[in-house]
Design an enzyme around this catalytic site. Structure first.
Site, PDB file in Angstrom:
ATOM      1  CE1 TYR A  68      -5.437  11.146 -10.705  1.00  0.00           C
ATOM      2  CE2 TYR A  68      -5.578  12.802 -12.442  1.00  0.00           C
ATOM      3  CZ  TYR A  68      -5.159  11.557 -12.006  1.00  0.00           C
ATOM      4  OH  TYR A  68      -4.464  10.739 -12.859  1.00  0.00           O
ATOM      5  CB  ALA A 100      -3.062   7.080  -8.859  1.00  0.00           C
ATOM      6  CB  THR A 141      -2.323  12.964 -15.268  1.00  0.00           C
ATOM      7  OG1 THR A 141      -3.559  13.346 -15.890  1.00  0.00           O
ATOM      8  CG2 THR A 141      -2.231  13.715 -13.942  1.00  0.00           C
ATOM      9  CE  LYS A 182      -1.737  10.505 -10.612  1.00  0.00           C
ATOM     10  NZ  LYS A 182      -0.870   9.345 -10.837  1.00  0.00           N
ATOM     11  CD  GLU A 237      -8.022  16.595 -14.554  1.00  0.00           C
ATOM     12  OE1 GLU A 237      -8.333  16.146 -15.678  1.00  0.00           O
ATOM     13  OE2 GLU A 237      -8.772  17.351 -13.910  1.00  0.00           O
ATOM     14  CG  ASP A 242      -2.032   1.028   1.075  1.00  0.00           C
ATOM     15  OD1 ASP A 242      -1.720   2.203   0.780  1.00  0.00           O
ATOM     16  OD2 ASP A 242      -3.202   0.654   1.221  1.00  0.00           O
ATOM     17  CG  HIS A 256      -3.770   5.898 -21.391  1.00  0.00           C
ATOM     18  ND1 HIS A 256      -3.255   7.036 -20.816  1.00  0.00           N
ATOM     19  CD2 HIS A 256      -3.505   4.896 -20.531  1.00  0.00           C
ATOM     20  CE1 HIS A 256      -2.694   6.732 -19.671  1.00  0.00           C
ATOM     21  NE2 HIS A 256      -2.848   5.425 -19.458  1.00  0.00           N
TER      22      HIS A 256
END
Ligand code: NAP
Ligand code: GDD
Length: 326
Positions: free
Chosen positions: A157, A84, A127, A161, A129, A60, A187
């Protein structure tokens, strides 16, 4: 080819399963990390479980001692962190958990590598994002994001990231680790989770057809159809991850197709290919809109094309056909 060892996190997910396949085919031993769960969630890797080079390990990201022990025990050549809390919508409902997994978890890995296995090469799953509401514009008006575009994330998020992305950069420059980030645009694949919009649409179509096109079948509820995404195929994208770790020096790369489509376009094409009309079956649900949205993503993968020799093989239409299984 010499045998290498790679730790892969997130193997129960879409990318972890495809990357594990690619590494096993390339003569790697894969230390396949999954977090403990009370139900069986290994369906994406069932076909790999009998391979003696696929070593399943409990792990974890939020537990530093477990992360350190795994790194110390295996001293891998390569470490791919694909684990993630990966759902943007969920990150608005669970911002602290998202930060704990997506940022603190990555810091745990970086510390583990620094102290116990500094030769290990790290791939971190960054990412598109992270770009959030920002894009660059070419002189002909084309809007795109690449390695030089400023990042203005629009979700917990994206922020988590980006913090991890910056953390990787600090460990690369400060401690001289081989650590790099793939800035991957969306993707998808037949293994995509059901809460992401493409798979949600495809699953509804399959379930509706399986129902015999029942008039009582519930409508497909969707949120913002105007958002644009640059969608590629996950198999192409895991190949880019591997290529990044085969380089002489660690660098971050945008991985994208260079094409963008709206959610509405994905919906229309998927429905049309099975002779259905979305207008008859889709309902807009305001609860599915996010508090803040990334309206436009279109990657410019020129650097990856030129420096890695990476090019995507699957088109937008090919992706939809693969997901529909037709
Ligand atoms: P995914 O299918 O949602 O898989 C995420 C994986 O992370 C699952 O295996 C999940 O395990 C694991 N995980 C979550 N929390 C964990 C924890 N605390 N400790 C250990 N494992 C944990 O995601 P994906 O689409 O394969 O994406 C892979 C990575 O790329 C993610 O980091 C994602 O944020 C990033 N990314 C994805 C895309 C995309 O379009 N797919 C684009 C850019 C970046 P459980 O099964 O236990 O939940
Ligand atoms: N999930 C979802 N469900 N999204 C919907 C829906 C719906 O019912 N209706 C419309 N959308 C819109 C979202 O608002 C978003 O604009 C777009 O569809 C894509 O949503 P997702 O498929 O959830 O993906 P994402 O772009 O938010 O995030 C994915 O891509 C990122 C890379 O840009 C995830 O894979 C992230 O982990 C990844 O980093």
């Amino acid at each position: 080819m010499t045998k290498k060892t790679a730790i892969v996190t997130g193997i129960t997910g879409q990318d972890g399963s495809y990357l594990s396949e690619l590494l096993l085919q390339s003569n790697y031993t894969v230390i396949a990390c999954r977090r403990r769960s009370s139900t069986n969630n290994l369906e994406r890797v069932t076909h790999l479980l009998d391979d003696p080079n696929f070593i399943l390990t409990e792990f974890d990201l939020t537990d530093p001692s477990g992360v350190y022990q795994t790194i110390q025990k295996y001293q891998p050549d390569e470490f791919y962190n694909l684990a993630a809390q990966s759902h943007v919508g969920t990150s608005f409902k669970q911002p602290s958990t998202t930060f704990e997994i997506n940022t603190v978890g990555v810091t745990n890995i970086l510390e583990g590598i620094r102290h116990y296995s500094p030769h290990t090469k790290l791939y971190q799953a960054s990412t598109s994002e992270m770009f959030g509401r920002n894009y660059s514009t070419e002189t002909d008006g084309k809007r795109y994001q690449n390695e030089k575009t400023e990042m203005l994330p629009q979700s917990p998020y994206g922020i988590a990231k980006l913090a991890a992305h910056n953390m990787v950069e600090i460990y690369r420059s400060g401690y001289n680790l081989f650590a790099c980030c793939g800035i991957l645009f969306n993707h998808e694949s037949p293994r995509r989770g059901e809460n992401f919009v493409t798979q949600k649409i495809v699953k509804w179509i399959k379930d509706y057809i399986a129902s015999g096109k029942s008039p009582d079948f519930p409508k497909l509820k969707l949120g913002n159809l105007a958002a644009h995404r640059d969608w590629g195929h996950a198999k192409d994208y895991v190949r880019a991850m591997w290529m990044m770790l085969q380089q002489e020096t660690p660098k971050d790369y945008v991985i994208a197709t260079g094409e963008t489509h709206s959610v509405q376009e994905f919906l229309d094409l998927a429905f049309k290919s099975v002779q259905l009309n979305p207008e008859d079956h889709v309902e807009i649900d305001p609860d599915l809109f996010r508090p803040a949205e990334v309206e436009y993503l279109c990657g410019d993968p020129t650097f990856a094309n030129n420096d890695l020799g990476w090019n995507p093989q699957v088109s937008f239409e090919g992706l939809i056909q693969d997901m529909l299984g037709s």
